[in-house]
Scaffold this motif. Sequence first.
Motif, PDB file in Angstrom:
ATOM      1  N   VAL A 164       0.704  -1.090  -0.189  1.00 22.57           N
ATOM      2  CA  VAL A 164      -0.030  -0.017  -0.206  1.00 22.57           C
ATOM      3  C   VAL A 164       0.900   1.360   0.005  1.00 22.57           C
ATOM      4  CG1 VAL A 164      -1.747   1.389   1.206  1.00 22.57           C
ATOM      5  CG2 VAL A 164      -1.963  -1.056   0.964  1.00 22.57           C
ATOM      6  N   THR A 165       1.844   1.267   0.681  1.00 27.98           N
ATOM      7  CA  THR A 165       2.994   2.414   0.896  1.00 27.98           C
ATOM      8  C   THR A 165       3.913   2.585  -0.106  1.00 27.98           C
ATOM      9  OG1 THR A 165       4.261   1.382   2.843  1.00 27.98           O
ATOM     10  CG2 THR A 165       2.265   2.591   3.472  1.00 27.98           C
ATOM     11  N   ASP A 166       4.101   1.299  -0.690  1.00 33.01           N
ATOM     12  CA  ASP A 166       5.401   1.168  -1.845  1.00 33.01           C
ATOM     13  C   ASP A 166       6.567   1.326  -1.028  1.00 33.01           C
ATOM     14  OD1 ASP A 166       6.219   0.439  -4.152  1.00 33.01           O
ATOM     15  OD2 ASP A 166       6.314   2.548  -4.944  1.00 33.01           O
ATOM     16  N   THR A 167       6.768   0.712   0.026  1.00 35.06           N
ATOM     17  CA  THR A 167       7.796   0.934   0.830  1.00 35.06           C
ATOM     18  C   THR A 167       8.171  -0.554   1.624  1.00 35.06           C
ATOM     19  OG1 THR A 167       6.859   1.354   3.085  1.00 35.06           O
ATOM     20  CG2 THR A 167       7.696   3.319   1.821  1.00 35.06           C
ATOM     21  N   CYS A 168       9.181  -0.923   2.170  1.00 40.02           N
ATOM     22  CA  CYS A 168       9.534  -2.234   2.472  1.00 40.02           C
ATOM     23  C   CYS A 168      10.525  -2.232   3.609  1.00 40.02           C
ATOM     24  CB  CYS A 168       9.744  -3.183   1.306  1.00 40.02           C
ATOM     25  SG  CYS A 168      10.059  -5.057   2.054  1.00 40.02           S
ATOM     26  N   ALA A 169       9.809  -2.326   4.677  1.00 36.86           N
ATOM     27  CA  ALA A 169      11.203  -2.265   6.032  1.00 36.86           C
ATOM     28  C   ALA A 169      11.755  -3.516   6.056  1.00 36.86           C
ATOM     29  CB  ALA A 169      10.272  -2.351   7.191  1.00 36.86           C
ATOM     30  N   MET A 170      11.375  -4.642   5.488  1.00 39.50           N
ATOM     31  CA  MET A 170      12.221  -5.851   5.697  1.00 39.50           C
ATOM     32  C   MET A 170      13.264  -5.646   4.424  1.00 39.50           C
ATOM     33  SD  MET A 170      11.149  -9.911   4.884  1.00 39.50           S
ATOM     34  CE  MET A 170      10.018  -9.760   6.566  1.00 39.50           C
ATOM     35  N   GLY A 171      12.783  -5.071   3.469  1.00 39.36           N
ATOM     36  CA  GLY A 171      13.804  -5.000   2.362  1.00 39.36           C
ATOM     37  C   GLY A 171      14.947  -3.972   2.615  1.00 39.36           C
ATOM     38  N   MET A 172      14.393  -2.863   3.290  1.00 39.07           N
ATOM     39  CA  MET A 172      15.774  -1.912   3.752  1.00 39.07           C
ATOM     40  C   MET A 172      16.691  -2.747   4.852  1.00 39.07           C
ATOM     41  SD  MET A 172      15.119   0.511   2.040  1.00 39.07           S
ATOM     42  CE  MET A 172      14.839  -0.426   0.775  1.00 39.07           C
ATOM     43  N   ALA A 173      16.110  -3.299   5.710  1.00 40.02           N
ATOM     44  CA  ALA A 173      16.804  -4.139   6.568  1.00 40.02           C
ATOM     45  C   ALA A 173      17.664  -5.174   6.219  1.00 40.02           C
ATOM     46  CB  ALA A 173      15.880  -4.859   7.655  1.00 40.02           C
ATOM     47  N   LEU A 174      17.159  -5.782   4.997  1.00 40.56           N
ATOM     48  CA  LEU A 174      18.066  -6.801   4.224  1.00 40.56           C
ATOM     49  C   LEU A 174      19.316  -6.055   3.342  1.00 40.56           C
ATOM     50  CD1 LEU A 174      15.419  -9.535   2.996  1.00 40.56           C
ATOM     51  CD2 LEU A 174      16.966  -9.868   4.829  1.00 40.56           C
ATOM     52  N   ALA A 175      18.832  -5.073   2.877  1.00 39.33           N
ATOM     53  CA  ALA A 175      19.716  -4.249   2.302  1.00 39.33           C
ATOM     54  C   ALA A 175      21.158  -3.888   3.179  1.00 39.33           C
ATOM     55  CB  ALA A 175      19.302  -2.796   1.720  1.00 39.33           C
ATOM     56  N   LYS A 176      20.976  -3.971   4.338  1.00 35.70           N
ATOM     57  CA  LYS A 176      22.027  -3.600   5.210  1.00 35.70           C
ATOM     58  C   LYS A 176      22.893  -4.782   5.435  1.00 35.70           C
ATOM     59  CE  LYS A 176      19.614   0.232   7.466  1.00 35.70           C
ATOM     60  NZ  LYS A 176      20.430   1.325   6.673  1.00 35.70           N
ATOM     61  N   LEU A 177      22.566  -5.964   5.195  1.00 35.61           N
ATOM     62  CA  LEU A 177      23.340  -7.164   5.577  1.00 35.61           C
ATOM     63  C   LEU A 177      24.801  -7.065   4.763  1.00 35.61           C
ATOM     64  CD1 LEU A 177      20.570  -9.945   5.496  1.00 35.61           C
ATOM     65  CD2 LEU A 177      21.714  -8.849   7.530  1.00 35.61           C
ATOM     66  N   PRO A 178      25.902  -7.671   5.072  1.00 29.86           N
ATOM     67  CA  PRO A 178      27.130  -8.015   4.310  1.00 29.86           C
ATOM     68  C   PRO A 178      26.838  -8.400   3.025  1.00 29.86           C
ATOM     69  CG  PRO A 178      27.285  -8.370   6.683  1.00 29.86           C
ATOM     70  CD  PRO A 178      25.897  -8.280   6.656  1.00 29.86           C
ATOM     71  N   TYR A 179      25.889  -9.317   2.792  1.00 32.42           N
ATOM     72  CA  TYR A 179      25.476  -9.984   1.386  1.00 32.42           C
ATOM     73  C   TYR A 179      25.381  -9.006   0.295  1.00 32.42           C
ATOM     74  CZ  TYR A 179      23.269 -12.821  -1.810  1.00 32.42           C
ATOM     75  OH  TYR A 179      22.938 -13.425  -3.149  1.00 32.42           O
ATOM     76  N   ASN A 180      24.582  -7.931   0.672  1.00 35.31           N
ATOM     77  CA  ASN A 180      24.236  -6.947   0.005  1.00 35.31           C
ATOM     78  C   ASN A 180      25.154  -5.383  -0.141  1.00 35.31           C
ATOM     79  OD1 ASN A 180      21.643  -8.131  -0.925  1.00 35.31           O
ATOM     80  ND2 ASN A 180      20.969  -8.073   1.042  1.00 35.31           N
ATOM     81  N   ARG A 181      26.187  -5.588   0.680  1.00 33.61           N
ATOM     82  CA  ARG A 181      26.875  -4.321   0.655  1.00 33.61           C
ATOM     83  C   ARG A 181      28.292  -4.803   0.161  1.00 33.61           C
ATOM     84  NH1 ARG A 181      24.218  -0.619   3.806  1.00 33.61           N
ATOM     85  NH2 ARG A 181      26.147   0.539   4.342  1.00 33.61           N
ATOM     86  N   THR A 182      29.099  -3.824  -0.196  1.00 33.59           N
ATOM     87  CA  THR A 182      30.614  -3.738  -0.483  1.00 33.59           C
ATOM     88  C   THR A 182      31.472  -2.939   0.528  1.00 33.59           C
ATOM     89  OG1 THR A 182      30.459  -2.273  -2.220  1.00 33.59           O
ATOM     90  CG2 THR A 182      30.113  -4.564  -2.655  1.00 33.59           C
ATOM     91  N   ARG A 183      32.450  -3.391   0.868  1.00 36.74           N
ATOM     92  CA  ARG A 183      33.070  -2.352   1.717  1.00 36.74           C
ATOM     93  C   ARG A 183      33.844  -1.310   1.072  1.00 36.74           C
ATOM     94  NH1 ARG A 183      36.330  -6.963   5.079  1.00 36.74           N
ATOM     95  NH2 ARG A 183      36.479  -7.717   3.033  1.00 36.74           N
ATOM     96  N   ASP A 184      33.904  -1.483  -0.142  1.00 28.73           N
ATOM     97  CA  ASP A 184      34.784  -0.488  -0.711  1.00 28.73           C
ATOM     98  C   ASP A 184      33.996   0.571  -1.767  1.00 28.73           C
ATOM     99  OD1 ASP A 184      33.906  -2.268  -2.737  1.00 28.73           O
ATOM    100  OD2 ASP A 184      35.566  -2.558  -3.954  1.00 28.73           O
ATOM    101  N   LEU A 185      32.720   0.742  -1.237  1.00 27.54           N
ATOM    102  CA  LEU A 185      31.792   1.716  -1.978  1.00 27.54           C
ATOM    103  C   LEU A 185      32.302   3.250  -1.503  1.00 27.54           C
ATOM    104  CD1 LEU A 185      29.039   2.484  -3.539  1.00 27.54           C
ATOM    105  CD2 LEU A 185      28.243   2.467  -1.718  1.00 27.54           C
ATOM    106  N   ASP A 186      32.796   4.054  -2.506  1.00 27.03           N
ATOM    107  CA  ASP A 186      33.534   5.051  -2.344  1.00 27.03           C
ATOM    108  C   ASP A 186      32.642   6.374  -2.704  1.00 27.03           C
ATOM    109  OD1 ASP A 186      35.048   7.418  -2.290  1.00 27.03           O
ATOM    110  OD2 ASP A 186      36.768   6.489  -3.187  1.00 27.03           O
ATOM    111  N   ILE A 187      31.862   6.614  -1.743  1.00 31.06           N
ATOM    112  CA  ILE A 187      30.902   7.756  -1.821  1.00 31.06           C
ATOM    113  C   ILE A 187      31.309   9.011  -2.246  1.00 31.06           C
ATOM    114  CG2 ILE A 187      31.126   8.671   0.295  1.00 31.06           C
ATOM    115  CD1 ILE A 187      27.904   8.064  -1.768  1.00 31.06           C
ATOM    116  N   ASP A 188      32.655   9.425  -2.200  1.00 32.97           N
ATOM    117  CA  ASP A 188      33.264  10.387  -2.729  1.00 32.97           C
ATOM    118  C   ASP A 188      33.619  10.413  -4.196  1.00 32.97           C
ATOM    119  OD1 ASP A 188      33.361  12.044  -0.365  1.00 32.97           O
ATOM    120  OD2 ASP A 188      35.370  10.915   0.009  1.00 32.97           O
ATOM    121  N   ALA A 189      33.648   9.171  -4.717  1.00 30.06           N
ATOM    122  CA  ALA A 189      34.043   8.937  -5.995  1.00 30.06           C
ATOM    123  C   ALA A 189      32.684   9.061  -6.552  1.00 30.06           C
ATOM    124  CB  ALA A 189      34.711   7.594  -6.204  1.00 30.06           C
TER     125      ALA A 189
END
Length: 201
Positions: A164-189
Motif C-alpha cells: 500500500v505504501t510502496d515501502t518495505c522495511a524488511m527490504g531496507m533491513a536486508l539491504a544492510k546485510l553484508p551480503y548486499n553491501r561492499t566495503r569499498d563503496l567510495d561515496i566521494d567517487a
Amino acid sequence: MNMKTSVDVPAARALIAADPDVLVVDVRTPGEFASAHISGAVNLPLDQVDAHLRRIVADAGGTMLLICQSGGRATQAHTALTRAGLTDVVVLEGGMNAWTGAGAPTTSASCPIPGTRAQRWGLERQVRLVAGGIVAASVLASIWWPPARFIAGFVGAGLTFAAVTDTCAMGMALAKLPYNRTRDLDIDAVIARLRGGEARA
C-alpha cells in the motif's frame, strides 16, 4: 526543466542516447548492481541517497534517471531528491525488470565482489524468501504452539502495508546485510561521477 516524474523504457533509452550528460543512477544494493546494470550507470544505494542527500543535491548536474529493480526504491529516492531541491529527476518505470523485459542491454561488474560469485539474488527475491520462510515456519510451529500463527499474520500485515505504501522495511533491513553491501563503496567517487568529475564507464 524536466517536469515528468517517470519515463518508460523506450523514452529512457532515447533520453540516454540523445543526451550524453544524463546521469543514470542505480539505487539498488551493490550486489544487485554487480549482477546486472545499465552501461554507464553509477551505483548509489538508496540508504546512501538518504545519508548524503545534501551533497548529492549540491553536486548533481544534468538530468538524473533513477533506477532500481521494479521502481519502488527509485521512487523513494526521487521523492527525497525533489523535496531537497532537485528538479530534473525521473524514474525508470518498472526499473530493471522492465528494462530487461524489453530486451534492453545490460552489463555486469567486470569482476565479482571479492569472496562472492558475480550473480546475486535481487532484494525483492530475498524479501520473498525471508517472508515466505517466516510464514511457513510460523504455520508449522503453530501445530505445537498455536500463538505462532500470529507471527505469520504479522508478516502478512507487513507485506500488505509495504504494498500500500510502496515501502518495505524488511527490504531496507536486508539491504544492510553484508551480503548486499561492499566495503569499498567510495561515496566521494560516486558523487564526483554525479557532478561529472569522472568519465562514466
